[in-house]
Scaffold this active site. Structure first.
Site, mmCIF file in Angstrom:
data_model
loop_
_atom_site.group_PDB
_atom_site.id
_atom_site.type_symbol
_atom_site.label_atom_id
_atom_site.label_comp_id
_atom_site.label_asym_id
_atom_site.label_seq_id
_atom_site.Cartn_x
_atom_site.Cartn_y
_atom_site.Cartn_z
ATOM 1 N N SER A 27 13.312 30.361 -0.455
ATOM 2 C CA SER A 27 13.281 29.546 0.755
ATOM 3 C C SER A 27 12.362 28.351 0.538
ATOM 4 C CB SER A 27 12.775 30.372 1.944
ATOM 5 O OG SER A 27 12.610 29.552 3.087
ATOM 6 N N HIS A 28 12.521 27.354 1.378
ATOM 7 C CA HIS A 28 11.627 26.205 1.363
ATOM 8 C C HIS A 28 10.255 26.562 1.932
ATOM 9 C CE1 HIS A 28 15.340 24.130 0.586
ATOM 10 N NE2 HIS A 28 14.662 23.033 0.359
#
Length: 138
Positions: free
Chosen positions: A15-16
């Site tokens: 994920s970011h």
């Protein structure tokens, strides 16, 4: 199917955001009945703790969950997907038999971890995660 926990498929959640990756990993393990034997690792954010993706964190997470049965990698958004694709293209940055799974991030993670906890092989884990696209909420 495998009957030993050391041969379970590993799952990496890219994920970011480190918090998002960690939370989805916790949720998936919890909904899989605590699936403590399933090797799941978040790879969120950048090395310095910012938003983004890090090939170093993805590689380290994949190595940490590799038990020889394959590694399923789920990614949230654009550059997370591109980071994983670049690592796969390099050929030596991720464990052998690592796959980028095209699945919704949360639902796919839950399906992947639940399926892996049952001892399924990589193809079955990937199929379960991909099928999560069909989950209806109506």
């Amino acid at each position: 199917m495998s009957d030993t926990s050391d041969k379970l498929v590993g799952v990496v959640l890219v994920s970011h955001s480190a918090a998002v990756a960690e939370s989805v990993a916790d949720l998936a393990k919890g909904l899989a009945g605590g699936a403590t034997a399933v090797p799941v690792a978040p790879a969120g954010g950048t090395v310095d703790g910012g938003l983004g993706t890090s090939s170093e964190l993805v590689s380290a997470a994949a190595a940490a969950v590799d038990r020889g049965a394959g590694v399923a990698v789920l990614a949230d958004l654009g550059s997370a997907v591109l980071t994983v694709k670049a690592l796969l293209a390099e050929g030596d940055e991720l464990p052998e038999n690592t796959r980028l799974v095209d699945a919704p991030f949360v639902e796919g993670a839950v399906a992947a971890v639940v399926t892996a906890s049952a001892g399924a092989d990589l193809a079955a884990v990937e199929a379960a995660a991909t099928e999560a696209y069909g989950y209806r909420k109506e």
